[in-house]
Scaffold this active site. Structure first.
Site, PDB file in Angstrom:
ATOM      1  N   ASP A 243       9.607  -3.643  12.588  1.00  7.61           N
ATOM      2  CA  ASP A 243       8.876  -5.181  12.863  1.00  7.61           C
ATOM      3  C   ASP A 243       7.491  -4.786  12.083  1.00  7.61           C
ATOM      4  O   ASP A 243       7.188  -3.631  11.850  1.00  7.61           O
ATOM      5  CB  ASP A 243       8.523  -5.088  14.281  1.00  7.61           C
ATOM      6  CG  ASP A 243       8.301  -6.456  15.035  1.00  7.61           C
ATOM      7  OD1 ASP A 243       9.092  -7.102  15.548  1.00  7.61           O
ATOM      8  OD2 ASP A 243       7.135  -6.845  14.367  1.00  7.61           O
TER       9      ASP A 243
ATOM     10  N   ASP B 139       8.142  -5.387   6.952  1.00 11.42           N
ATOM     11  CA  ASP B 139       7.896  -6.770   6.566  1.00 11.42           C
ATOM     12  C   ASP B 139       8.985  -7.579   6.030  1.00 11.42           C
ATOM     13  O   ASP B 139       9.457  -7.102   4.597  1.00 11.42           O
ATOM     14  CB  ASP B 139       6.693  -7.192   5.818  1.00 11.42           C
ATOM     15  CG  ASP B 139       6.669  -8.823   5.483  1.00 11.42           C
ATOM     16  OD1 ASP B 139       7.182  -9.703   5.821  1.00 11.42           O
ATOM     17  OD2 ASP B 139       5.401  -9.127   5.286  1.00 11.42           O
ATOM     18  N   VAL B 140       9.985  -8.184   6.647  1.00  9.70           N
ATOM     19  CA  VAL B 140      11.162  -8.603   6.022  1.00  9.70           C
ATOM     20  C   VAL B 140      11.165  -9.642   4.845  1.00  9.70           C
ATOM     21  O   VAL B 140      12.088  -9.814   4.069  1.00  9.70           O
ATOM     22  CB  VAL B 140      12.195  -9.224   7.086  1.00  9.70           C
ATOM     23  CG1 VAL B 140      12.580  -8.318   8.079  1.00  9.70           C
ATOM     24  CG2 VAL B 140      11.536 -10.683   7.742  1.00  9.70           C
TER      25      VAL B 140
ATOM     26  N   TYR C 236      10.800 -24.621   9.774  1.00  4.89           N
ATOM     27  CA  TYR C 236      11.601 -23.892  10.861  1.00  4.89           C
ATOM     28  C   TYR C 236      13.147 -24.433  10.980  1.00  4.89           C
ATOM     29  O   TYR C 236      14.050 -23.945  10.755  1.00  4.89           O
ATOM     30  CB  TYR C 236      11.096 -23.876  12.119  1.00  4.89           C
ATOM     31  CG  TYR C 236      11.705 -22.920  13.424  1.00  4.89           C
ATOM     32  CD1 TYR C 236      11.261 -21.712  13.429  1.00  4.89           C
ATOM     33  CD2 TYR C 236      12.370 -23.308  14.006  1.00  4.89           C
ATOM     34  CE1 TYR C 236      11.842 -20.750  14.346  1.00  4.89           C
ATOM     35  CE2 TYR C 236      13.239 -22.635  14.921  1.00  4.89           C
ATOM     36  CZ  TYR C 236      12.828 -21.256  14.951  1.00  4.89           C
ATOM     37  OH  TYR C 236      13.353 -20.487  15.700  1.00  4.89           O
TER      38      TYR C 236
ATOM     39  N   LYS D  16      16.246 -22.316   9.592  1.00  9.57           N
ATOM     40  CA  LYS D  16      17.361 -22.026  10.389  1.00  9.57           C
ATOM     41  C   LYS D  16      18.935 -22.553  10.154  1.00  9.57           C
ATOM     42  O   LYS D  16      19.681 -22.157  10.115  1.00  9.57           O
ATOM     43  CB  LYS D  16      17.185 -22.372  11.880  1.00  9.57           C
ATOM     44  CG  LYS D  16      15.726 -21.508  12.431  1.00  9.57           C
ATOM     45  CD  LYS D  16      16.107 -20.228  12.470  1.00  9.57           C
ATOM     46  CE  LYS D  16      15.083 -19.187  13.186  1.00  9.57           C
ATOM     47  NZ  LYS D  16      15.326 -17.781  13.099  1.00  9.57           N
TER      48      LYS D  16
ATOM     49  N   THR E 160       9.847 -16.008  25.110  1.00 10.42           N
ATOM     50  CA  THR E 160       9.586 -14.805  24.520  1.00 10.42           C
ATOM     51  C   THR E 160       8.158 -15.103  23.729  1.00 10.42           C
ATOM     52  O   THR E 160       7.310 -16.190  24.241  1.00 10.42           O
ATOM     53  CB  THR E 160      10.460 -14.859  22.945  1.00 10.42           C
ATOM     54  OG1 THR E 160      10.076 -15.636  22.177  1.00 10.42           O
ATOM     55  CG2 THR E 160      11.624 -14.493  23.318  1.00 10.42           C
TER      56      THR E 160
HETATM   57  N1  LIG Z   1      12.214 -17.832  21.620  1.00  8.90           N
HETATM   58  C1  LIG Z   1      13.164 -18.753  21.335  1.00  8.90           C
HETATM   59  O1  LIG Z   1      13.132 -19.669  22.150  1.00  8.90           O
HETATM   60  C2  LIG Z   1      13.872 -18.880  20.120  1.00  8.90           C
HETATM   61  C3  LIG Z   1      14.861 -20.051  19.876  1.00  8.90           C
HETATM   62  C4  LIG Z   1      15.725 -19.911  18.820  1.00  8.90           C
HETATM   63  C5  LIG Z   1      15.575 -18.879  17.874  1.00  8.90           C
HETATM   64  N2  LIG Z   1      14.841 -17.930  17.867  1.00  8.90           N
HETATM   65  C6  LIG Z   1      14.713 -16.941  17.031  1.00  8.90           C
HETATM   66  O2  LIG Z   1      14.679 -15.570  17.680  1.00  8.90           O
HETATM   67  C7  LIG Z   1      14.047 -14.759  16.729  1.00  8.90           C
HETATM   68  C8  LIG Z   1      13.347 -13.724  17.614  1.00  8.90           C
HETATM   69  O3  LIG Z   1      12.287 -14.656  17.995  1.00  8.90           O
HETATM   70  P1  LIG Z   1      11.671 -14.396  19.448  1.00  8.90           P
HETATM   71  O4  LIG Z   1      11.655 -15.433  20.264  1.00  8.90           O
HETATM   72  O5  LIG Z   1      12.146 -13.153  20.098  1.00  8.90           O
HETATM   73  O6  LIG Z   1      10.132 -14.279  19.205  1.00  8.90           O
HETATM   74  P2  LIG Z   1       9.199 -13.077  19.292  1.00  8.90           P
HETATM   75  O7  LIG Z   1       7.710 -13.542  18.479  1.00  8.90           O
HETATM   76  O8  LIG Z   1       8.876 -12.571  20.762  1.00  8.90           O
HETATM   77  O9  LIG Z   1       9.676 -11.836  18.220  1.00  8.90           O
HETATM   78  C9  LIG Z   1       9.760 -11.990  16.942  1.00  8.90           C
HETATM   79  C10 LIG Z   1       9.428 -10.549  16.493  1.00  8.90           C
HETATM   80  O10 LIG Z   1       9.526 -10.677  14.753  1.00  8.90           O
HETATM   81  C11 LIG Z   1       8.305 -10.024  14.351  1.00  8.90           C
HETATM   82  N3  LIG Z   1       8.258 -10.684  13.023  1.00  8.90           N
HETATM   83  C12 LIG Z   1       7.817 -11.629  12.711  1.00  8.90           C
HETATM   84  N4  LIG Z   1       7.651 -11.845  11.311  1.00  8.90           N
HETATM   85  C13 LIG Z   1       8.212 -10.652  10.816  1.00  8.90           C
HETATM   86  C14 LIG Z   1       8.480 -10.094   9.578  1.00  8.90           C
HETATM   87  N5  LIG Z   1       8.054 -10.739   8.442  1.00  8.90           N
HETATM   88  N6  LIG Z   1       8.762  -8.932   9.387  1.00  8.90           N
HETATM   89  C15 LIG Z   1       9.246  -8.225  10.476  1.00  8.90           C
HETATM   90  N7  LIG Z   1       8.976  -8.463  11.787  1.00  8.90           N
HETATM   91  C16 LIG Z   1       8.620  -9.900  11.995  1.00  8.90           C
HETATM   92  C17 LIG Z   1       7.398 -10.175  15.290  1.00  8.90           C
HETATM   93  O11 LIG Z   1       6.166  -9.222  15.011  1.00  8.90           O
HETATM   94  C18 LIG Z   1       8.116 -10.133  16.618  1.00  8.90           C
HETATM   95  O12 LIG Z   1       7.789  -8.564  17.101  1.00  8.90           O
HETATM   96  C19 LIG Z   1      13.599 -15.422  15.813  1.00  8.90           C
HETATM   97  O13 LIG Z   1      14.196 -15.518  14.721  1.00  8.90           O
HETATM   98  C20 LIG Z   1      13.464 -16.793  16.288  1.00  8.90           C
HETATM   99  O14 LIG Z   1      13.336 -17.690  15.442  1.00  8.90           O
HETATM  100  C21 LIG Z   1      13.715 -17.916  18.934  1.00  8.90           C
END
Ligand SMILES: NC(=O)c1ccc[n+]([C@@H]2O[C@H](COP(=O)([O-])OP(=O)(O)OC[C@H]3O[C@@H](n4cnc5c(N)ncnc54)[C@H](O)[C@@H]3O)[C@@H](O)[C@H]2O)c1
Length: 293
Positions: A68, A90-91, A190, A194, A225
């Site tokens: 992360d 950083d991905v 976004y 996706k 989240t």
């Molecule tokens: N929460 C939702 O409703 C939801 C819905 C659909 C999809 N998603 C997807 O789920 C995945 C996880 O998100 P989440 O909801 O758990 O959010 P979150 O913000 O709780 O967790 C995301 C994590 O990714 C890390 N991150 C962000 N950019 C980064 C980078 N460049 N390199 C490394 N780490 C990085 C952040 O620091 C964080 O810890 C994401 O791809 C998000 O798009 C979430």
């Protein structure tokens, strides 16, 4: 500890229901969903869905590395999940992703499962900060694409290398229901990113199948989240999704665990190139008419 003794995997746990189940059933479940000893990388693993994925796999005996870019969240995750390894990453930086995968393979001689999960959100809808028309912000557009699309590409590429060599592996991309149709509550960048990863998954699944490397996507609906920096339970989000999701609520991150375990385990050995919604039925309904523009 044997997989059947752990609490979060299907075979584990005590409790009244489980106590009445035969020992054989527990053994079958433990075998079908066995991830013990698997080497698993989870990007974006310090928060939300990634942390829930890391937790269930670690509980079921996998050796999990969470990567992360947020060091504070990584430190918090270390307190709640000390058995999991951590890496700052950083991905969006392909060399850093390659270097991390190389270091994992140097130490463990393999990588069995990679969750390309890291993601960010920008803006509250298509007409907001990350809009396409009047409000188009090229820097913001590139920021979202660099993480949510390019970051997944870098992770899939890096993970595929050792998996091809070892003739097997599972790559799981966190997409979104917003990648499968329009969504009034997220930005253009976004939905475009996706949708891109959804077809990346299909293409990579086709390409990598000859090496027995499977590639699938999870498509979450609304989960509680930190995405978008709103904190896990923003009241207006809860109210909105109470009516827009057939099950009447947002998801809790732990509700991703079953599918994550399935896709990481032998239970999914004949599954590739597919996108699995975990959305409380959200995709069954028309998208709500949200705050467009
Ligand atoms: N929460 C939702 O409703 C939801 C819905 C659909 C999809 N998603 C997807 O789920 C995945 C996880 O998100 P989440 O909801 O758990 O959010 P979150 O913000 O709780 O967790 C995301 C994590 O990714 C890390 N991150 C962000 N950019 C980064 C980078 N460049 N390199 C490394 N780490 C990085 C952040 O620091 C964080 O810890 C994401 O791809 C998000 O798009 C979430």
């Amino acid at each position: 500890m044997a997989a059947s003794q752990r609490c979060a995997c299907p075979a584990g746990g005590a409790g009244g229901q489980r106590a009445s189940r035969s020992a054989d059933a527990g053994a079958v479940l433990a075998r079908v969903f066995d991830v013990a000893g698997r080497i698993v990388l989870v990007t974006g693993g310090a928060s939300g869905l990634g942390l829930a994925i890391a937790r269930v796999l670690a509980e079921c005996g996998a050796r999990v590395i969470i990567a992360d870019r947020d060091e504070t969240r990584l430190a918090d995750a270390a307190r709640s999940l000390p058995e999991v390894e951590r890496a700052v990453l950083d991905v969006a930086d392909p060399a850093a992703v390659d270097a991390l995968v190389d270091s994992v393979v140097d130490r463990y001689e393999r990588l069995d499962v990679a969750f390309a999960n890291a993601g960010i959100a920008a803006g509250r809808g298509p007409g907001d900060a990350a809009g396409l028309l009047d409000t188009f912000d090229l820097a913001l557009w590139q920021q979202v694409l660099s993480v949510n699309l390019n970051g997944v590409v870098h992770t899939v590429r890096a993970a595929a290398r050792p998996m091809k060599f070892q003739r097997g592996g599972s790559i799981v991309v966190t997409a979104s229901t917003a990648g499968l149709r329009q969504d009034p509550y997220v930005s253009y960048s976004y939905v475009v990113a996706k949708a891109g990863v959804v077809n990346l998954v299909r293409q990579a699944a086709l390409d990598l199948a000859r090496w027995q490397v499977r590639v699938n996507a999870i498509a979450p609906g609304p989960f509680r989240t930190n995405l978008g920096g709103d904190g896990p339970r923003r009241p207006e989000a809860e109210a909105r999704w109470a009516t827009a999701v057939p099950l009447g609520r947002m998801g809790d991150p732990a509700e991703i665990r079953g599918l994550a375990l399935l896709l990481a385990s032998p239970a999914s050995s004949f599954m590739t190139g597919a996108v699995y919604p975990v959305d409380g039925g959200q995709l069954l309904q028309s998208p709500p008419l949200g705050p467009i523009g």
